[in-house]
Design an enzyme around this catalytic site. Structure first.
Site, PDB file in Angstrom:
ATOM      1  N   SER A 147      48.426 -11.153  31.660  1.00  0.00           N
ATOM      2  CA  SER A 147      47.125 -11.791  31.418  1.00  0.00           C
ATOM      3  C   SER A 147      47.193 -13.140  30.719  1.00  0.00           C
ATOM      4  CB  SER A 147      46.226 -10.849  30.625  1.00  0.00           C
ATOM      5  OG  SER A 147      45.863  -9.777  31.450  1.00  0.00           O
ATOM      6  N   LYS A 170      45.629 -15.724  32.726  1.00  0.00           N
ATOM      7  CA  LYS A 170      44.171 -15.859  32.962  1.00  0.00           C
ATOM      8  C   LYS A 170      43.591 -17.223  32.549  1.00  0.00           C
ATOM      9  CE  LYS A 170      43.340 -10.894  33.040  1.00  0.00           C
ATOM     10  NZ  LYS A 170      43.055  -9.696  32.251  1.00  0.00           N
ATOM     11  N   TYR A 212      46.129 -12.133  42.702  1.00  0.00           N
ATOM     12  CA  TYR A 212      46.023 -11.821  41.263  1.00  0.00           C
ATOM     13  C   TYR A 212      47.269 -11.072  40.762  1.00  0.00           C
ATOM     14  CZ  TYR A 212      44.517  -9.354  37.055  1.00  0.00           C
ATOM     15  OH  TYR A 212      44.465  -8.826  35.782  1.00  0.00           O
ATOM     16  N   TYR A 215      40.950  -9.550  23.955  1.00  0.00           N
ATOM     17  CA  TYR A 215      40.072  -8.453  24.397  1.00  0.00           C
ATOM     18  C   TYR A 215      39.229  -7.920  23.236  1.00  0.00           C
ATOM     19  CZ  TYR A 215      43.655  -8.796  27.926  1.00  0.00           C
ATOM     20  OH  TYR A 215      44.540  -9.266  28.846  1.00  0.00           O
ATOM     21  N   VAL A 225      49.981  -7.772  29.003  1.00  0.00           N
ATOM     22  CA  VAL A 225      50.641  -6.475  28.820  1.00  0.00           C
ATOM     23  C   VAL A 225      52.151  -6.526  29.061  1.00  0.00           C
ATOM     24  CG1 VAL A 225      48.599  -5.027  29.173  1.00  0.00           C
ATOM     25  CG2 VAL A 225      50.010  -5.678  31.147  1.00  0.00           C
TER      26      VAL A 225
HETATM   27  N1  GLN Z   1      48.222  -7.306  35.622  1.00  0.00           N
HETATM   28  C1  GLN Z   1      47.607  -6.616  34.529  1.00  0.00           C
HETATM   29  C2  GLN Z   1      46.415  -5.834  35.030  1.00  0.00           C
HETATM   30  O1  GLN Z   1      45.718  -6.321  35.842  1.00  0.00           O
HETATM   31  C3  GLN Z   1      47.188  -7.607  33.491  1.00  0.00           C
HETATM   32  C4  GLN Z   1      46.534  -6.950  32.296  1.00  0.00           C
HETATM   33  C5  GLN Z   1      46.897  -7.559  30.978  1.00  0.00           C
HETATM   34  O2  GLN Z   1      47.894  -8.249  30.813  1.00  0.00           O
HETATM   35  N2  GLN Z   1      46.099  -7.245  29.991  1.00  0.00           N
HETATM   36  O3  GLN Z   1      46.170  -4.738  34.622  1.00  0.00           O
END
Ligand code: GLN
Length: 312
Positions: free
Chosen positions: A70, A73, A196, A248, A266
């Protein structure tokens, strides 16, 4: 300010900070909902810092590669805004924190658009807006933009993580199909979700994300080449969203404890920026219950206190 600080002194501060916090990994867990992400050493920790004059500081396993997840993003958000304009993007995605987990579906139902681009729903909508002739062209524009920000032409896709996400990503598929039903996004959902998954599976190390953050800290201009990569206004919007939504449902706590615009993933990475001063990349794959690197957050907290980094 950093000029006055000896390079050796700052490297020592990084070393001590990592040492003081590295054991916190024991309280976290690897991201087991993407099976390939559990094949890493939970104890590995590293940090890189780049100042806005281009000086570099690092310690620990800062060269170890991990998937960006993420942390991608805010980067695709900048590309999507440059492709489509501010109004078109925020016509489809909001700018408000959710207080919910990153992959939550709850607040999508009954609302006109995903709350913000830092949660999965919003990020998938953003990815659907990336321009390109076909899916290959879109991915090569995304990875090309990441390479430019990182000043690293060697960034590549981790195939194993990509396939693992593709195989287990039904929540993300559900978010995307629902958004098409609600006319938030259009197009081929499997292709959008695939793009994605790929953007999340690009491999980086601490230095790559520190370099990316340094461009943000420098208001969109590469501190070394002096090239303007992102318009100032877009960099400001994205830095603001990182501050309010980047961690988050831990963003409020992080703002108090650390006080920096940051984005976690993550894969264990956190990218943070200190306006006009530093880009920071931290790695530690053990995550808290919100999906943020445990060691990464602790390291940033101690560093923020020691170097007086909080923007608040
Ligand atoms: N690729 C992960 C997902 O879509 C990204 C989530 C994250 O890093 N918080 O679940």
């Amino acid at each position: 300010m950093e000029d006055a600080r000896d390079k050796k002194e700052l490297n020592q501060i990084l070393k001590d900070t990592l040492k003081n916090n590295q054991d916190h990994y024991k309280k976290g867990e690897l991201a087991n909902y993407i099976p390939a992400l559990t094949k890493v050493d939970p104890k590995a920790v590293g940090i890189s810092m780049v100042d806005t004059k281009g000086k570099f500081y690092a310690t620990g396993e800062y060269k170890k590669r991990f998937t960006i997840q993420s942390v991608s993003k805010p980067l695709t958000l900048m590309l999507a805004i440059m492709d489509n304009g501010i109004d078109s993007v925020f016509d489809k995605v909001g700018v408000e924190p959710t207080g919910d987990p990153f992959n939550s579906i709850i607040k999508l139902t009954g609302f006109a658009k995903p709350y913000n681009p830092m949660i999965n729903a919003g990020a998938i909508a953003v990815t659907s807006m990336i321009k390109g002739n076909d899916k290959e062209d879109k991915f090569s524009r995304i990875i090309g933009f990441f390479r430019k920000l990182a000043k690293n032409d060697g960034l590549e896709l981790n195939q194993e993580v990509y396939f693992s996400e593709k195989e287990t990503g039904d929540r993300n598929r559900s978010l995307a199909y629902y958004m098409r039903d609600q006319e938030i996004i259009t197009g081929n959902i499997e292709e959008i979700v695939d793009l994605y998954f790929k953007q999340c599976s690009i491999e980086v190390n601490c230095t790559d994300i520190a370099n990316m953050a340094a461009v943000l800290a420098n208001q969109g201009v590469d501190p070394v080449t002096k090239e303007r990569i992102i318009p100032r206004k877009i960099a400001r919007i994205v830095r603001t969203l990182m501050t309010t939504c980047g961690m988050y449902d831990k963003s409020g706590n992080f703002a108090i404890e650390v006080g920096l615009a940051a984005k976690s993933g993550v894969g264990g990475g956190i990218m943070a920026e200190v306006p006009e001063r530093f880009g920071i990349g931290v790695y530690g794959p053990a995550l808290d219950d919100k999906g943020n690197s445990i060691v990464g957050m602790k390291v940033l907290k101690e560093l923020s206190q020691k170097l007086n980094l909080s923007i608040f």
